[in-house]
Write a protein that holds these residues in place. Structure first.
Motif, PDB file in Angstrom:
ATOM      1  N   ARG A   4     -11.620  96.596  58.405  1.00 36.12           N
ATOM      2  CA  ARG A   4     -10.309  96.926  57.395  1.00 36.12           C
ATOM      3  C   ARG A   4     -10.064  95.996  56.476  1.00 36.12           C
ATOM      4  N   ARG A   5      -9.218  96.548  55.404  1.00 30.90           N
ATOM      5  CA  ARG A   5      -9.047  95.571  54.455  1.00 30.90           C
ATOM      6  C   ARG A   5      -8.211  94.586  54.701  1.00 30.90           C
ATOM      7  N   GLY A   6      -8.915  93.364  54.187  1.00 31.38           N
ATOM      8  CA  GLY A   6      -8.085  92.198  54.223  1.00 31.38           C
ATOM      9  C   GLY A   6      -6.733  91.836  53.647  1.00 31.38           C
ATOM     10  N   THR A   7      -5.725  91.051  54.146  1.00 29.50           N
ATOM     11  CA  THR A   7      -4.566  90.848  53.440  1.00 29.50           C
ATOM     12  C   THR A   7      -4.320  89.205  53.313  1.00 29.50           C
ATOM     13  N   GLY A  55      -7.727  93.214  44.634  1.00 29.33           N
ATOM     14  CA  GLY A  55      -6.932  94.755  44.645  1.00 29.33           C
ATOM     15  C   GLY A  55      -7.557  95.431  43.444  1.00 29.33           C
ATOM     16  N   ASP A  56      -7.181  94.817  42.322  1.00 30.36           N
ATOM     17  CA  ASP A  56      -7.469  95.957  40.826  1.00 30.36           C
ATOM     18  C   ASP A  56      -9.089  95.676  40.801  1.00 30.36           C
ATOM     19  N   GLU A  57      -9.718  94.591  40.690  1.00 28.94           N
ATOM     20  CA  GLU A  57     -11.124  94.384  40.602  1.00 28.94           C
ATOM     21  C   GLU A  57     -11.838  93.895  41.948  1.00 28.94           C
ATOM     22  N   LYS A  58     -11.227  92.898  42.452  1.00 28.05           N
ATOM     23  CA  LYS A  58     -12.104  92.306  43.626  1.00 28.05           C
ATOM     24  C   LYS A  58     -11.342  92.671  44.931  1.00 28.05           C
ATOM     25  N   PHE A  59     -12.110  93.112  46.156  1.00 25.01           N
ATOM     26  CA  PHE A  59     -11.823  93.450  47.194  1.00 25.01           C
ATOM     27  C   PHE A  59     -12.317  92.725  48.602  1.00 25.01           C
ATOM     28  N   LEU A  60     -11.664  92.367  49.617  1.00 23.94           N
ATOM     29  CA  LEU A  60     -12.043  91.747  50.710  1.00 23.94           C
ATOM     30  C   LEU A  60     -11.901  92.541  51.827  1.00 23.94           C
ATOM     31  N   TYR A  61     -12.828  92.806  52.904  1.00 23.64           N
ATOM     32  CA  TYR A  61     -12.745  93.617  54.184  1.00 23.64           C
ATOM     33  C   TYR A  61     -12.824  92.429  55.293  1.00 23.64           C
ATOM     34  N   VAL A  62     -12.224  92.759  56.571  1.00 21.82           N
ATOM     35  CA  VAL A  62     -12.308  91.708  57.787  1.00 21.82           C
ATOM     36  C   VAL A  62     -12.972  92.578  58.963  1.00 21.82           C
ATOM     37  N   ALA A  63     -13.779  91.962  59.334  1.00 25.11           N
ATOM     38  CA  ALA A  63     -14.259  92.715  60.806  1.00 25.11           C
ATOM     39  C   ALA A  63     -13.393  92.210  61.918  1.00 25.11           C
TER      40      ALA A  63
END
Length: 174
Positions: A4-7, A55-63
């Motif tokens: 899922r997307r990390g926060t 968010g706009d350009e960079k993103f992170l997901y966690v397992a």
């Protein structure tokens, strides 16, 4: 396992994975004093600051597995103005106990999908040349295309840039 997307709320868990995986993966490569100096609290603060800019350009997901973050990946535009590779896999960290289960592959596929959705057609990742995990990127079809030297803990280390010319080869996580 779910991805899922990390926060920002994940910063502490991301920091724990980050520090634990650095200590495991880079033992004997990065100076021991540097690895011992890694601090989860400080790293969590840095992740909170970093995630605030995503968010706009960079993103992170966690397992996650059993409501626990076991790995993460981040990506976005290539950071060094490479003239060929426009997308970059910034980070891929997975707890050693979770290796060889397809989770790393699923995380890389997630970044590739996100980059494709943002209009990128290729991708680069930088890996320490002495890191045995670099074979993982070769197994995924990455080709060694760049080289540079970085200094970590006062030691000069060689990095290899693995590139993928087409992000279409990655299948989405199941």
């Amino acid at each position: 396992m779910q991805i899922r997307r990390g926060t920002i709320a994940d910063a502490d868990a991301i920091a724990r994975v980050h520090v634990d995986t650095w200590r495991a993966a880079y033992a004997g490569i990065v100076p021991a004093a540097h690895l011992a100096s890694l601090d989860v609290t400080q790293r969590a603060q840095r992740w909170r600051e970093n995630l605030a800019t995503f968010g706009d350009e960079k993103f992170l997901y966690v397992a996650e597995e059993a409501d626990r973050v076991i790995g993460f990946t981040a990506g976005g535009p290539e950071r060094d103005q490479d003239t060929v590779y426009r997308g970059e896999l910034y980070a891929l960290y997975l707890l050693p106990a979770c290796h060889r289960r397809g989770i790393g592959r699923a995380l890389v596929a997630t970044v590739a999908r996100e980059l494709r959705e943002r209009g990128y057609t290729n991708m680069l990742i930088w890996v320490l040349a002495d890191n045995p995990a670099r074979n993982f990127y070769a197994a995924l079809g990455g080709q060694p295309v760049r080289e540079k030297t970085v200094t970590i803990g006062g030691k000069a280390l060689r990095e290899i840039g693995y590139g993928w010319d087409a992000l279409t080869q990655f299948r989405p996580p199941e």
